[in-house]
Design an enzyme around this catalytic site. Structure first.
Site, PDB file in Angstrom:
ATOM      1  N   ASP A  79      25.041 -17.644  37.108  1.00 46.26           N
ATOM      2  CA  ASP A  79      26.394 -18.216  37.031  1.00 46.26           C
ATOM      3  C   ASP A  79      26.695 -18.923  38.351  1.00 46.26           C
ATOM      4  OD1 ASP A  79      26.672 -16.851  34.618  1.00 46.26           O
ATOM      5  OD2 ASP A  79      28.157 -15.422  35.372  1.00 46.26           O
ATOM      6  N   HIS A  83      31.428 -22.193  37.075  1.00 41.15           N
ATOM      7  CA  HIS A  83      31.555 -21.557  35.761  1.00 41.15           C
ATOM      8  C   HIS A  83      32.993 -21.102  35.512  1.00 41.15           C
ATOM      9  CE1 HIS A  83      30.640 -19.347  32.209  1.00 41.15           C
ATOM     10  NE2 HIS A  83      30.623 -18.161  32.751  1.00 41.15           N
ATOM     11  N   HIS A 207      34.129 -12.728  37.303  1.00 42.67           N
ATOM     12  CA  HIS A 207      34.110 -14.196  37.306  1.00 42.67           C
ATOM     13  C   HIS A 207      35.229 -14.738  38.197  1.00 42.67           C
ATOM     14  CE1 HIS A 207      31.592 -13.428  33.763  1.00 42.67           C
ATOM     15  NE2 HIS A 207      31.144 -14.655  33.902  1.00 42.67           N
TER      16      HIS A 207
HETATM   17 MN    MN Z   1      27.185 -16.440  32.632  1.00 46.16          MN
END
Ligand code: MN
Length: 257
Positions: A79, A83, A207
Site C-alpha cells: 500500500d 492509497h 490506512h
Molecule cells: Mn491494500
C-alpha cells in the site's frame, strides 16, 4: 569504499553459504486468492483472472505468456500513501515515485498469534507494543513493523472470517507512525486494518494514520513465524506503476541461520 565492498562481499558469501537465509513472505497469487469484500455501495476489487495468450501452440509456437487482470491490492501487496485520502497531498506518494531505498529495511515482528487465535478481533495496543519493546528492544526508525497472527495459515472462508480479523487500534498506530517513525506495518490478513476497523475512530486507522504520515502497508504476508523478533531485513518493492496506489509484491526477508 573498500569497507563497503567487503560488506557486500560478506553478504553475498553469507547468502551463498546459507549463513543468511532468504524467507519468502509472499502468498501464492492465483484466481483463488481471496480479495477484500467492501459494502456493495463501493467499487469492488475483482479476483485475479489469468488469460492465456499462447502456450507453445498455433498462436505462439515457441513461447508461453498470460494476460493478467487484477486490482492493485490483490494477494500479498504493498500500500502506497496515495492509497488513502489522508496521503493524497503528500509528495512522492505513488508506487512510481517512492524512493527505492525505502524498499529495504529492518523488521520487527510482534507475535500476537496466541491472542488472535483466542479472539479474531484482537487489537494490538500501544501498551502491547511497549511490552514487546521492553522484551526485545526499541523499534528502530525505518523498520517494518510486522504483525504475526498466523492468519496466513487459514484457508477458504476462515481467512476473511466474515470481517473478524485482528489488527491495531488507532493509538498503537499513532505510536508507530509518530513516536517510532516506522516504514509501515505488515500483516497476514487481507488488509492492514482489522476486520471491524470501519467502525473505529478514525475509520480504518491503519490506512488513515499510516498513509497520512507517509507510511506504507504490506498485506497478506506469510511465514512471519520464521522470523526473529528483531534482526531480519525485509525487501518489499512494488511494481513501478505510474501513479499506482499499490501493487502486488514479492516480499522476502534475510534472516541469520
Ligand atoms: Mn491494500
Amino acid at each position: 569504499m573498500q569497507q563497503t565492498a567487503q560488506l557486500l562481499a560478506a553478504l553475498t558469501d553469507a547468502l551463498q553459504s546459507g549463513q543468511v537465509r532468504v524467507v519468502d513472505l509472499t502468498q501464492p497469487l492465483s484466481p483463488e486468492t481471496p480479495v477484500i469484500n467492501l459494502p456493495p455501495i463501493f467499487g469492488q476489487s475483482p479476483p485475479l483472472t489469468i488469460e492465456c495468450i499462447c502456450q507453445y501452440d498455433d498462436t505462439g509456437p515457441a513461447w508461453y505468456w498470460n494476460t493478467l487482470h487484477l486490482g492493485e491490492h490483490t494477494g500479498t501487496h504493498f500500500d502506497a500513501p496515495a492509497h488513502w485520502i489522508t496521503g493524497r497531498e503528500l509528495a512522492n506518494n505513488t508506487t512510481d515515485a517512492l524512493p527505492v531505498e525505502r524498499f529495504i529495511g529492518p523488521a520487527c515482528v510482534i507475535d500476537a498469534s496466541r491472542e488472535a487465535a483466542a479472539d479474531p478481533d484482537f487489537l494490538v495496543t500501544r501498551a502491547y507494543i511497549q511490552a514487546w519493546e521492553a522484551q526485545h528492544g526499541a523499534i528502530p526508525a525505518g523498520a517494518w513493523l510486522l504483525l504475526r497472527t498466523d492468519w496466513s495459515k487459514r484457508t477458504g472462508s476462515d481467512f476473511l472470517n466474515d470481517s473478524h480479523t485482528p489488527g491495531f487500534d488507532a493509538d498503537a498506530l499513532r505510536y508507530l507512525a509518530h513516536e517510532r517513525d516506522v516504514k509501515g506495518v505488515g500483516v497476514e490478513t487481507v488488509g492492514t486494518d482489522a476486520g471491524q476497523a470501519g467502525g473505529f475512530d478514525p475509520p480504518f486507522p491503519a490506512h488513515n494514520i499510516m498513509h497520512g504520515a507517509g507510511k506504507y502497508g504490506l498485506a497478506s504476508l506469510a511465514n512471519l513465524d520464521q522470523l526473529p523478533p528483531q534482526g531480519a531485513v525485509v525487501v518489499a518493492a512494488p511494481l513501478k506503476i505510474v501513479q499506482g496506489s499499490g501493487s502486488p509484491v514479492r516480499v522476502f526477508a534475510l534472516v541469520g541461520a
